[in-house]
Design a protein around this motif. Structure first.
Motif, PDB file in Angstrom:
ATOM      1  N   ALA A 249       0.734 -10.245   3.051  1.00 51.77           N
ATOM      2  CA  ALA A 249       1.792 -11.121   3.956  1.00 51.77           C
ATOM      3  C   ALA A 249       1.766 -10.471   5.650  1.00 51.77           C
ATOM      4  O   ALA A 249       1.428 -10.825   6.425  1.00 51.77           O
ATOM      5  N   PHE A 250       2.337  -8.547   5.733  1.00 48.92           N
ATOM      6  CA  PHE A 250       2.599  -8.684   6.985  1.00 48.92           C
ATOM      7  C   PHE A 250       1.414  -6.813   7.047  1.00 48.92           C
ATOM      8  O   PHE A 250       1.576  -6.196   5.681  1.00 48.92           O
ATOM      9  N   GLY A 251       1.543  -6.303   7.941  1.00 50.36           N
ATOM     10  CA  GLY A 251       0.378  -5.528   8.296  1.00 50.36           C
ATOM     11  C   GLY A 251       1.454  -4.121   8.057  1.00 50.36           C
ATOM     12  O   GLY A 251       1.715  -3.349   7.653  1.00 50.36           O
ATOM     13  N   ILE A 252       2.801  -4.260   9.162  1.00 54.21           N
ATOM     14  CA  ILE A 252       3.172  -2.820   8.713  1.00 54.21           C
ATOM     15  C   ILE A 252       4.480  -3.938   9.016  1.00 54.21           C
ATOM     16  O   ILE A 252       5.563  -5.119   9.686  1.00 54.21           O
TER      17      ILE A 252
ATOM     18  N   GLY B  25      -1.177  -7.229  -1.777  1.00 53.43           N
ATOM     19  CA  GLY B  25      -0.575  -8.410  -2.225  1.00 53.43           C
ATOM     20  C   GLY B  25       0.370  -8.841  -1.339  1.00 53.43           C
ATOM     21  O   GLY B  25       0.406 -10.516  -1.479  1.00 53.43           O
ATOM     22  N   TYR B  26       1.149  -7.756  -0.527  1.00 52.38           N
ATOM     23  CA  TYR B  26       2.035  -8.571   0.698  1.00 52.38           C
ATOM     24  C   TYR B  26       2.287  -7.428   1.460  1.00 52.38           C
ATOM     25  O   TYR B  26       1.761  -7.924   2.576  1.00 52.38           O
ATOM     26  N   SER B  27       2.625  -5.963   1.931  1.00 46.68           N
ATOM     27  CA  SER B  27       2.827  -5.517   3.052  1.00 46.68           C
ATOM     28  C   SER B  27       2.019  -4.245   2.464  1.00 46.68           C
ATOM     29  O   SER B  27       1.743  -3.522   1.463  1.00 46.68           O
ATOM     30  N   GLY B  28       0.971  -3.956   3.611  1.00 50.91           N
ATOM     31  CA  GLY B  28       0.413  -2.841   3.804  1.00 50.91           C
ATOM     32  C   GLY B  28       1.332  -1.488   4.025  1.00 50.91           C
ATOM     33  O   GLY B  28       1.050  -0.691   2.916  1.00 50.91           O
TER      34      GLY B  28
ATOM     35  N   ASN C 297      -4.912   1.721   9.720  1.00 51.61           N
ATOM     36  CA  ASN C 297      -5.192   0.133   8.936  1.00 51.61           C
ATOM     37  C   ASN C 297      -5.117  -0.784   8.067  1.00 51.61           C
ATOM     38  O   ASN C 297      -4.238  -0.043   7.592  1.00 51.61           O
ATOM     39  N   CYS C 298      -3.528  -1.191   8.586  1.00 52.82           N
ATOM     40  CA  CYS C 298      -3.306  -2.786   8.025  1.00 52.82           C
ATOM     41  C   CYS C 298      -3.049  -3.668   8.874  1.00 52.82           C
ATOM     42  O   CYS C 298      -2.295  -4.759   8.806  1.00 52.82           O
TER      43      CYS C 298
ATOM     44  N   GLY D 165       1.044  -1.274  -0.262  1.00 55.52           N
ATOM     45  CA  GLY D 165       0.391   0.358  -0.025  1.00 55.52           C
ATOM     46  C   GLY D 165       0.740   1.964  -0.050  1.00 55.52           C
ATOM     47  O   GLY D 165       0.049   2.226  -0.984  1.00 55.52           O
ATOM     48  N   ILE D 166       1.792   1.549   1.315  1.00 55.92           N
ATOM     49  CA  ILE D 166       2.594   2.685   0.914  1.00 55.92           C
ATOM     50  C   ILE D 166       4.334   1.783   0.497  1.00 55.92           C
ATOM     51  O   ILE D 166       4.655   0.619   2.820  1.00 55.92           O
ATOM     52  N   ASP D 167       5.697   2.391   0.354  1.00 57.70           N
ATOM     53  CA  ASP D 167       6.886   1.730   0.280  1.00 57.70           C
ATOM     54  C   ASP D 167       7.238   2.780   0.551  1.00 57.70           C
ATOM     55  O   ASP D 167       7.350   3.933  -0.426  1.00 57.70           O
ATOM     56  N   LEU D 168       8.867   2.883   1.257  1.00 55.48           N
ATOM     57  CA  LEU D 168       9.613   3.636   1.961  1.00 55.48           C
ATOM     58  C   LEU D 168      10.515   2.868   1.510  1.00 55.48           C
ATOM     59  O   LEU D 168      10.826   1.902   2.390  1.00 55.48           O
TER      60      LEU D 168
END
Length: 190
Positions: free
Chosen positions: A159-162, A134-137, A153-154, A114-117
């Motif tokens: 796979a993972f929330g955060i 499809g993988y992490s929030g 909200n994740c 959802g968000i990737d840094l």
């Protein structure tokens, strides 16, 4: 589709009907109320090499299946707020970007995150819905340090929330809902 000298910079953008402002703290460039179908392309919105103040808000960004709904690279002073970002390869990505606020976005049904840094510091990520990806929030990777992740909200990610991965230090994670993910709610690795 712009070509020629000065195309694709903020001066050019501010002369388009979909962008206003002057890039200052009190009058940021504003990209708002757009619906962009990425049609399988790499980006719906891509901002690079910018130290101007800008805001992306109330946009619907989808179907950038080879890339990102919003991609920021080497930027600072951005704000991404109240957007619907779905069915992209990745929702929002910050790459070498700083002092950015990501708030109240709906980032769902993206292939990966959802968000990737990555390599990004001093950013605030709060009050977002990053579910059913499809993988992490939310993922921080590659020494993304000194970020704040709160009240997101994740849930229901594959796979993972955060996820914090590969030497991400001095981050604050608080008051998030991370449930019904395929793996951990919060994952810390390396």
């Amino acid at each position: 589709d712009a070509t020629g000298f000065g195309a694709h910079n903020w001066t050019w953008a501010a002369n388009q009907p979909w962008c206003t402002g002057s890039g200052t703290q009190n009058d940021p460039y504003i990209i708002a109320n757009l619906t962009i179908d990425g049609m399988g392309s790499t980006y719906c919105i891509d901002i690079r090499d910018s130290s101007e103040y800008f805001l992306i808000e109330n946009c619907t960004l989808f179907n950038a299946t080879n890339g990102w709904g919003i991609h920021l690279s080497l930027t600072e002073y951005g704000k991404i707020s109240r957007n619907n970002i779905f069915s992209n390869d990745r929702g929002i990505e910050l790459l070498y970007s700083y002092d950015t606020e990501i708030s109240e976005n709906d980032c769902f049904l993206n292939n990966w995150f959802g968000i990737d840094l990555q390599w990004s510091e001093d950013n605030e990520i709060f009050d977002n819905n990053c579910s059913s990806n499809g993988y992490s929030g939310i993922r921080l990777d590659m020494t993304s340090n000194y970020n704040i992740i709160m009240r997101n909200n994740c849930s229901d990610n594959s796979a993972f929330g955060i996820e914090l991965y590969d030497t991400c230090d001095h981050n604050e994670i608080s008051d998030n809902n991370c449930y019904s993910n395929g793996g951990s709610g919060i994952r810390l690795l390396s």
